[in-house]
Write a protein that holds these residues in place. Structure first.
Motif, mmCIF file in Angstrom:
data_model
loop_
_atom_site.group_PDB
_atom_site.id
_atom_site.type_symbol
_atom_site.label_atom_id
_atom_site.label_comp_id
_atom_site.label_asym_id
_atom_site.label_seq_id
_atom_site.Cartn_x
_atom_site.Cartn_y
_atom_site.Cartn_z
ATOM 1 N N ASP A 80 42.389 40.075 43.417
ATOM 2 C CA ASP A 80 41.661 41.293 43.766
ATOM 3 C C ASP A 80 42.309 41.988 44.948
ATOM 4 O O ASP A 80 42.620 41.354 45.963
ATOM 5 C CB ASP A 80 40.210 40.964 44.146
ATOM 6 C CG ASP A 80 39.276 40.970 42.958
ATOM 7 O OD1 ASP A 80 39.700 41.338 41.853
ATOM 8 O OD2 ASP A 80 38.100 40.602 43.153
ATOM 9 N N SER A 81 42.513 43.266 44.803
ATOM 10 C CA SER A 81 43.067 44.076 45.881
ATOM 11 C C SER A 81 42.576 45.505 45.698
ATOM 12 O O SER A 81 42.575 46.020 44.581
ATOM 13 C CB SER A 81 44.589 44.031 45.831
ATOM 14 O OG SER A 81 45.137 44.990 46.712
ATOM 15 N N VAL A 82 42.146 46.117 46.788
ATOM 16 C CA VAL A 82 41.701 47.511 46.740
ATOM 17 C C VAL A 82 42.335 48.249 47.913
ATOM 18 O O VAL A 82 42.192 47.831 49.065
ATOM 19 C CB VAL A 82 40.161 47.629 46.824
ATOM 20 C CG1 VAL A 82 39.739 49.081 46.860
ATOM 21 C CG2 VAL A 82 39.497 46.913 45.668
ATOM 22 N N ARG A 83 43.051 49.332 47.605
ATOM 23 C CA ARG A 83 43.609 50.197 48.637
ATOM 24 C C ARG A 83 42.881 51.528 48.557
ATOM 25 O O ARG A 83 42.652 52.069 47.475
ATOM 26 C CB ARG A 83 45.109 50.392 48.437
ATOM 27 C CG ARG A 83 45.754 51.103 49.640
ATOM 28 C CD ARG A 83 47.236 51.328 49.476
ATOM 29 N NE ARG A 83 47.398 52.565 48.707
ATOM 30 C CZ ARG A 83 48.210 52.708 47.680
ATOM 31 N NH1 ARG A 83 48.941 51.703 47.258
ATOM 32 N NH2 ARG A 83 48.306 53.851 47.051
ATOM 33 N N VAL A 84 42.535 52.078 49.716
ATOM 34 C CA VAL A 84 41.775 53.319 49.786
ATOM 35 C C VAL A 84 42.605 54.376 50.496
ATOM 36 O O VAL A 84 43.102 54.150 51.599
ATOM 37 C CB VAL A 84 40.449 53.123 50.559
ATOM 38 C CG1 VAL A 84 39.652 54.413 50.602
ATOM 39 C CG2 VAL A 84 39.625 52.002 49.952
ATOM 40 N N VAL A 110 33.331 46.882 48.210
ATOM 41 C CA VAL A 110 34.283 47.987 48.059
ATOM 42 C C VAL A 110 33.756 49.202 48.804
ATOM 43 O O VAL A 110 34.512 49.911 49.478
ATOM 44 C CB VAL A 110 34.547 48.306 46.569
ATOM 45 C CG1 VAL A 110 35.412 49.546 46.424
ATOM 46 C CG2 VAL A 110 35.190 47.117 45.876
ATOM 47 N N ARG A 111 32.462 49.445 48.712
ATOM 48 C CA ARG A 111 31.863 50.583 49.428
ATOM 49 C C ARG A 111 32.089 50.450 50.939
ATOM 50 O O ARG A 111 32.387 51.435 51.618
ATOM 51 C CB ARG A 111 30.371 50.667 49.127
ATOM 52 C CG ARG A 111 29.699 51.840 49.796
ATOM 53 C CD ARG A 111 28.246 51.927 49.372
ATOM 54 N NE ARG A 111 27.635 53.103 49.932
ATOM 55 C CZ ARG A 111 26.633 53.080 50.793
ATOM 56 N NH1 ARG A 111 26.107 51.931 51.174
ATOM 57 N NH2 ARG A 111 26.128 54.199 51.264
ATOM 58 N N ASN A 119 43.125 54.354 40.315
ATOM 59 C CA ASN A 119 44.427 53.905 39.808
ATOM 60 C C ASN A 119 44.366 52.393 39.691
ATOM 61 O O ASN A 119 43.855 51.722 40.592
ATOM 62 C CB ASN A 119 45.567 54.289 40.762
ATOM 63 C CG ASN A 119 45.690 55.790 40.910
ATOM 64 O OD1 ASN A 119 45.580 56.524 39.942
ATOM 65 N ND2 ASN A 119 45.899 56.244 42.126
ATOM 66 N N PHE A 120 44.889 51.872 38.585
ATOM 67 C CA PHE A 120 44.809 50.436 38.362
ATOM 68 C C PHE A 120 46.185 49.826 38.248
ATOM 69 O O PHE A 120 47.078 50.393 37.637
ATOM 70 C CB PHE A 120 44.009 50.134 37.093
ATOM 71 C CG PHE A 120 42.605 50.681 37.151
ATOM 72 C CD1 PHE A 120 41.710 50.219 38.092
ATOM 73 C CD2 PHE A 120 42.194 51.669 36.277
ATOM 74 C CE1 PHE A 120 40.422 50.729 38.163
ATOM 75 C CE2 PHE A 120 40.918 52.182 36.338
ATOM 76 C CZ PHE A 120 40.033 51.709 37.281
ATOM 77 N N GLY A 121 46.313 48.632 38.843
ATOM 78 C CA GLY A 121 47.545 47.869 38.746
ATOM 79 C C GLY A 121 47.330 46.677 37.834
ATOM 80 O O GLY A 121 46.515 46.730 36.907
ATOM 81 N N ASP A 122 47.983 45.573 38.140
ATOM 82 C CA ASP A 122 47.921 44.355 37.346
ATOM 83 C C ASP A 122 46.503 43.780 37.345
ATOM 84 O O ASP A 122 45.967 43.420 38.388
ATOM 85 C CB ASP A 122 48.910 43.331 37.909
ATOM 86 C CG ASP A 122 48.954 42.053 37.103
ATOM 87 O OD1 ASP A 122 48.439 42.037 35.966
ATOM 88 O OD2 ASP A 122 49.519 41.065 37.619
ATOM 89 N N PRO A 163 40.561 41.485 38.895
ATOM 90 C CA PRO A 163 39.287 41.688 38.201
ATOM 91 C C PRO A 163 38.458 42.843 38.765
ATOM 92 O O PRO A 163 37.680 43.457 38.044
ATOM 93 C CB PRO A 163 38.560 40.358 38.398
ATOM 94 C CG PRO A 163 39.641 39.357 38.628
ATOM 95 C CD PRO A 163 40.733 40.103 39.337
ATOM 96 N N ILE A 164 38.632 43.159 40.043
ATOM 97 C CA ILE A 164 37.874 44.269 40.626
ATOM 98 C C ILE A 164 38.200 45.581 39.929
ATOM 99 O O ILE A 164 37.352 46.467 39.830
ATOM 100 C CB ILE A 164 38.107 44.365 42.156
ATOM 101 C CG1 ILE A 164 37.121 45.348 42.792
ATOM 102 C CG2 ILE A 164 39.518 44.789 42.481
ATOM 103 C CD1 ILE A 164 35.694 44.922 42.736
ATOM 104 N N ALA A 165 39.417 45.719 39.414
ATOM 105 C CA ALA A 165 39.807 46.941 38.710
ATOM 106 C C ALA A 165 38.924 47.169 37.493
ATOM 107 O O ALA A 165 38.470 48.291 37.245
ATOM 108 C CB ALA A 165 41.277 46.873 38.309
#
Length: 146
Positions: free
Chosen positions: A99-103, A35-36, A91-94, A67-69
Motif C-alpha cells: 500500500d502506498s498513497v501519494r497526494v 487516506v483522508r 492514478n493507480f500503480g502496481d 490493495p488501497i488502489a
C-alpha cells in the motif's frame, strides 16, 4: 425497551450495538479515513503556503499502489465529498505491491458555485439557476417528500 429501568431516562445507557457492525466494512472505512488524514495533511500544507484558501479550492491527485488502489477505485464517486475537495484525480500503480498513497494538491480550476462553493467547469446562467452548478440544480429541482 425490555428489562429493568432506571429511575430517570437520563441514567439509562444506550443499548450495545457491536453485533450490528460489519467488520469488513468498518475496516474499509478505517482505511479510507487514514487516506483522508493524509489528504488533509497535504491540504493543510498548501493552505499554509497560500496556494489554496480552503479544501474546496483544491484539486487533489492521488497516486496509489497496492490493495488501497482497489479500495479507492471502488469508492471513487464518494472521495471528493469525503476529502471535501472540488476535484479529484486517481492514478493507480502496481496493485500487487505494498500500500502506498501519494497526494499532490493544486488549485482547483473553474468557477465557484454560489450554493455549494465547489469549483466546477461552469455554472448556470438562467435566471432561476444563475450561478449554481448542475449538482445543485438537480438537488433543488427534486420534489420534497413531506
Amino acid at each position: 425497551m425490555p428489562g429493568p429501568r432506571s429511575a430517570s431516562i437520563h441514567l439509562e445507557e444506550f443499548p450495545k450495538a457491536d453485533h450490528l457492525l460489519a467488520p469488513d466494512l468498518v475496516a474499509e472505512w478505517d482505511r479510507l479515513m487514514q487516506v483522508r488524514d493524509t489528504v488533509n495533511a497535504a491540504l493543510e500544507e498548501k493552505r499554509k503556503d497560500k496556494v489554496i484558501g480552503n479544501s474546496l479550492g483544491a484539486s487533489v491527485t492521488l497516486t496509489a499502489t497496492g490493495p488501497i488502489a482497489a479500495l479507492l477505485e471502488r469508492n471513487r464517486e464518494y472521495l471528493p465529498m469525503l476529502f471535501i475537495v472540488s476535484d479529484l484525480t486517481l492514478n493507480f500503480g502496481d496493485a500487487t505491491g505494498a500500500d502506498s498513497v501519494r497526494v499532490d494538491v493544486g488549485k482547483a480550476r473553474g468557477v465557484k458555485c454560489g450554493r455549494c462553493w465547489r469549483f466546477v467547469p461552469s455554472v448556470h446562467t438562467e435566471p432561476d439557476w444563475s450561478g449554481i452548478c448542475d449538482r445543485c440544480v438537480e438537488a433543488l429541482a427534486e420534489p420534497v417528500n413531506s
